[in-house]
Scaffold this motif. Structure first.
Motif, PDB file in Angstrom:
ATOM      1  N   GLU A 198       0.821  -1.211   0.000  1.00  0.00           N
ATOM      2  CA  GLU A 198       0.000   0.000   0.000  1.00  0.00           C
ATOM      3  C   GLU A 198       0.856   1.263   0.000  1.00  0.00           C
ATOM      4  N   THR A 199       0.421   2.249  -0.775  1.00  0.00           N
ATOM      5  CA  THR A 199       1.081   3.550  -0.793  1.00  0.00           C
ATOM      6  C   THR A 199       0.029   4.611  -1.094  1.00  0.00           C
ATOM      7  N   ASP A 200       0.454   5.821  -1.434  1.00  0.00           N
ATOM      8  CA  ASP A 200      -0.458   6.816  -1.988  1.00  0.00           C
ATOM      9  C   ASP A 200       0.229   7.440  -3.200  1.00  0.00           C
ATOM     10  N   PHE A 201      -0.514   8.229  -3.961  1.00  0.00           N
ATOM     11  CA  PHE A 201       0.023   8.769  -5.218  1.00  0.00           C
ATOM     12  C   PHE A 201       1.268   9.619  -4.964  1.00  0.00           C
ATOM     13  N   ASN A 202       1.252  10.413  -3.916  1.00  0.00           N
ATOM     14  CA  ASN A 202       2.374  11.292  -3.638  1.00  0.00           C
ATOM     15  C   ASN A 202       3.630  10.509  -3.271  1.00  0.00           C
ATOM     16  N   ARG A 203       3.473   9.520  -2.380  1.00  0.00           N
ATOM     17  CA  ARG A 203       4.642   8.722  -1.979  1.00  0.00           C
ATOM     18  C   ARG A 203       5.164   7.892  -3.146  1.00  0.00           C
ATOM     19  N   GLU A 204       4.256   7.411  -3.990  1.00  0.00           N
ATOM     20  CA  GLU A 204       4.700   6.613  -5.136  1.00  0.00           C
ATOM     21  C   GLU A 204       5.580   7.440  -6.052  1.00  0.00           C
ATOM     22  N   VAL A 205       5.134   8.652  -6.377  1.00  0.00           N
ATOM     23  CA  VAL A 205       5.907   9.446  -7.328  1.00  0.00           C
ATOM     24  C   VAL A 205       7.199   9.945  -6.695  1.00  0.00           C
ATOM     25  N   SER A 206       7.187  10.250  -5.395  1.00  0.00           N
ATOM     26  CA  SER A 206       8.405  10.722  -4.731  1.00  0.00           C
ATOM     27  C   SER A 206       9.469   9.628  -4.699  1.00  0.00           C
ATOM     28  N   SER A 207       9.049   8.406  -4.344  1.00  0.00           N
ATOM     29  CA  SER A 207      10.015   7.306  -4.288  1.00  0.00           C
ATOM     30  C   SER A 207      10.440   6.882  -5.693  1.00  0.00           C
ATOM     31  N   ASP A 208       9.508   6.906  -6.637  1.00  0.00           N
ATOM     32  CA  ASP A 208       9.807   6.452  -7.993  1.00  0.00           C
ATOM     33  C   ASP A 208      10.789   7.385  -8.695  1.00  0.00           C
ATOM     34  N   LEU A 209      10.523   8.680  -8.644  1.00  0.00           N
ATOM     35  CA  LEU A 209      11.431   9.626  -9.298  1.00  0.00           C
ATOM     36  C   LEU A 209      12.804   9.623  -8.642  1.00  0.00           C
ATOM     37  N   ASP A 297      14.822  16.425  -2.519  1.00  0.00           N
ATOM     38  CA  ASP A 297      14.272  17.767  -2.389  1.00  0.00           C
ATOM     39  C   ASP A 297      13.794  18.297  -3.737  1.00  0.00           C
ATOM     40  N   SER A 298      14.562  18.023  -4.783  1.00  0.00           N
ATOM     41  CA  SER A 298      14.174  18.450  -6.125  1.00  0.00           C
ATOM     42  C   SER A 298      12.892  17.763  -6.582  1.00  0.00           C
ATOM     43  N   VAL A 299      12.710  16.511  -6.155  1.00  0.00           N
ATOM     44  CA  VAL A 299      11.493  15.765  -6.499  1.00  0.00           C
ATOM     45  C   VAL A 299      10.286  16.337  -5.762  1.00  0.00           C
ATOM     46  N   VAL A 300      10.381  16.439  -4.431  1.00  0.00           N
ATOM     47  CA  VAL A 300       9.195  16.799  -3.638  1.00  0.00           C
ATOM     48  C   VAL A 300       8.800  18.267  -3.802  1.00  0.00           C
ATOM     49  N   THR A 301       9.729  19.118  -4.230  1.00  0.00           N
ATOM     50  CA  THR A 301       9.383  20.518  -4.472  1.00  0.00           C
ATOM     51  C   THR A 301       8.827  20.744  -5.872  1.00  0.00           C
ATOM     52  N   GLY A 302       8.807  19.688  -6.689  1.00  0.00           N
ATOM     53  CA  GLY A 302       8.238  19.794  -8.027  1.00  0.00           C
ATOM     54  C   GLY A 302       9.208  20.225  -9.104  1.00  0.00           C
ATOM     55  N   LYS A 303      10.483  20.439  -8.734  1.00  0.00           N
ATOM     56  CA  LYS A 303      11.457  20.884  -9.738  1.00  0.00           C
ATOM     57  C   LYS A 303      11.677  19.817 -10.808  1.00  0.00           C
ATOM     58  N   GLU A 304      11.761  18.548 -10.379  1.00  0.00           N
ATOM     59  CA  GLU A 304      11.967  17.470 -11.350  1.00  0.00           C
ATOM     60  C   GLU A 304      10.769  17.341 -12.277  1.00  0.00           C
ATOM     61  N   ALA A 305       9.569  17.488 -11.721  1.00  0.00           N
ATOM     62  CA  ALA A 305       8.354  17.409 -12.536  1.00  0.00           C
ATOM     63  C   ALA A 305       8.336  18.532 -13.567  1.00  0.00           C
ATOM     64  N   ALA A 306       8.659  19.741 -13.140  1.00  0.00           N
ATOM     65  CA  ALA A 306       8.644  20.879 -14.050  1.00  0.00           C
ATOM     66  C   ALA A 306       9.642  20.687 -15.184  1.00  0.00           C
ATOM     67  N   ARG A 307      10.823  20.197 -14.837  1.00  0.00           N
ATOM     68  CA  ARG A 307      11.848  19.975 -15.872  1.00  0.00           C
ATOM     69  C   ARG A 307      11.400  18.885 -16.841  1.00  0.00           C
ATOM     70  N   SER A 308      10.827  17.824 -16.309  1.00  0.00           N
ATOM     71  CA  SER A 308      10.368  16.732 -17.151  1.00  0.00           C
ATOM     72  C   SER A 308       9.259  17.189 -18.094  1.00  0.00           C
ATOM     73  N   ILE A 309       8.287  17.921 -17.554  1.00  0.00           N
ATOM     74  CA  ILE A 309       7.181  18.400 -18.388  1.00  0.00           C
ATOM     75  C   ILE A 309       7.700  19.343 -19.464  1.00  0.00           C
ATOM     76  N   ASP A 310       8.597  20.245 -19.083  1.00  0.00           N
ATOM     77  CA  ASP A 310       9.124  21.228 -20.033  1.00  0.00           C
ATOM     78  C   ASP A 310       9.890  20.550 -21.172  1.00  0.00           C
ATOM     79  N   LEU A 311      10.867  19.730 -20.817  1.00  0.00           N
ATOM     80  CA  LEU A 311      11.727  19.141 -21.847  1.00  0.00           C
ATOM     81  C   LEU A 311      11.007  18.065 -22.664  1.00  0.00           C
ATOM     82  N   ASN A 312      10.198  17.241 -21.994  1.00  0.00           N
ATOM     83  CA  ASN A 312       9.558  16.129 -22.693  1.00  0.00           C
ATOM     84  C   ASN A 312       8.380  16.562 -23.552  1.00  0.00           C
TER      85      ASN A 312
END
Length: 348
Positions: A198-209, A297-312
């Motif tokens: 069991e997990t939640d969406f937030n923990r899944e993406v934080s651990s996965d990234l 820290d880069s993952v949980v603050t959304g920096k990695e998400a922003a970079r991924s969305i921008d570049l991809n």
């Protein structure tokens, strides 16, 4: 639901014994599962679902390479293979398995077919966790669930064919029907999970990234490259440097770790290797931990998400990606690896 204890910590897990395939088939009877996307996770999950007797169809862009791959895998246009919108309309459960960038682009098409009582299924928490950036905000009257196999779709399928299972996490973001839990567990079993934790969406993406950028892919490539370069700089041949850096790890030692853990692998190595590993693992940990903290820290603050969305999301993303992969592929280390792999006994 079973409990796993890790010292004082307890986790909820679901095994095949308590939720057998027959129960999953009963839960999913009458459902139409549409797997949207036939790239990384789509083939493995959909083929396992099909082989497990679940009513599954594919939604994919027509005349694309992945459309042709789906046909080669036995999906029939007009019967089990459809354009994305038609598949989403037919489905009662939409497995949204496109890439994160593609999910953003296709979301308006999917959203209009999320009628009351349907389920929206993810294998990654990205789209929902960063919904302010992705715009993926499901209506309130559908179930929103997640099953995230802990490996690639290729591994999921290979292990299924071998009669094994790949462990997966599961989560419920929204239970609109009262059936979300049964649906998500049934789907987790039917796609070929060994057990579900069991997990939640937030923990899944934080651990996965963090994992992808860390020990699973980014950090291990960095470690490989550093050690290989040092050995080559000190006169070791490409074959020797590759074998001592990659081949022995992947072919000999990691299977021992997978079997019974790191301590068991240590116990099955020479005393000289044991001594050196025990002396050096903590300095490596201390050197690497600050980098992992910075990464997290880069993952949980959304920096990695922003970079991924921008570049991809850029129009020239694919050519740029291929250029970076080509640089990796053509490096001496991985060219040495290509040669070494041809010399394995099973390839001769």
């Amino acid at each position: 639901m079973a409990k796993l204890k890790f010292g004082e910590v307890e986790e909820n897990v679901v095994t095949r014994e308590e939720f057998p395939l027959a129960k999953a088939q009963e839960v999913l009877k009458g459902e139409t599962v549409a797997v949207i996307g036939y790239g990384v996770q789509g083939p493995g999950q959909s083929l396992n679902l099909r082989d497990n007797g679940i009513n599954v169809i594919i939604g994919q862009r027509k005349d694309s390479p992945t459309w042709e791959k789906a046909i080669a895998d036995g999906w029939v246009p007009g019967e089990t293979l459809f354009e994305i919108e038609e598949a989403a309309e037919k489905a009662t459960i939409i497995q949204y398995l496109l890439s994160d960038a593609a999910q953003i682009k296709v979301w308006p098409t999917i959203q209009k077919h999320l009628t009351p009582g349907k389920a929206l299924y993810f294998s990654h928490g990205f789209g929902i966790t960063y919904k302010e950036q992705t715009g993926i905000i499901p209506p309130a009257d559908v179930d929103v669930i997640l099953v995230a196999p802990k490996g690639s779709g290729t591994s999921l399928r290979r292990m299924f064919v071998q009669g094994r299972g790949l462990n997966s996490s599961y989560a419920i973001f929204q239970d609109a029907t009262g059936k979300a839990k049964d649906r998500v567990i049934a789907l987790g079993i039917a796609v070929g999970s060994g057990y579900l934790f069991e997990t939640d969406f937030n923990r899944e993406v934080s651990s996965d990234l963090t994992g992808e950028r860390g020990s699973l892919m980014g950090a291990i490539q960095g470690l490989f490259a550093a050690q290989y370069d040092v050995l080559r700089a000190h006169g070791h041949t490409p074959s020797e440097a590759f074998n001592e850096t990659v081949e022995e790890l992947t072919q000999s030692l990691m299977p021992l770790v997978a079997e019974n853990g790191m301590d068991w692998m240590y116990a099955n190595c020479s005393t000289t290797a044991q001594r050196g590993a025990l002396d050096w693992w903590k300095p490596f940990r201390d050197a690497i931990k600050p980098v992992v903290e910075k990464l997290y820290d880069s993952v949980v603050t959304g920096k990695e998400a922003a970079r991924s969305i921008d570049l991809n999301s850029q129009a020239d993303y694919r050519p740029k990606l291929e250029k970076e992969l080509e640089e990796l592929r053509n490096s001496e280390m991985w060219q040495a690896g290509k040669t070494v792999r041809t010399l394995r006994p099973e390839n001769n």
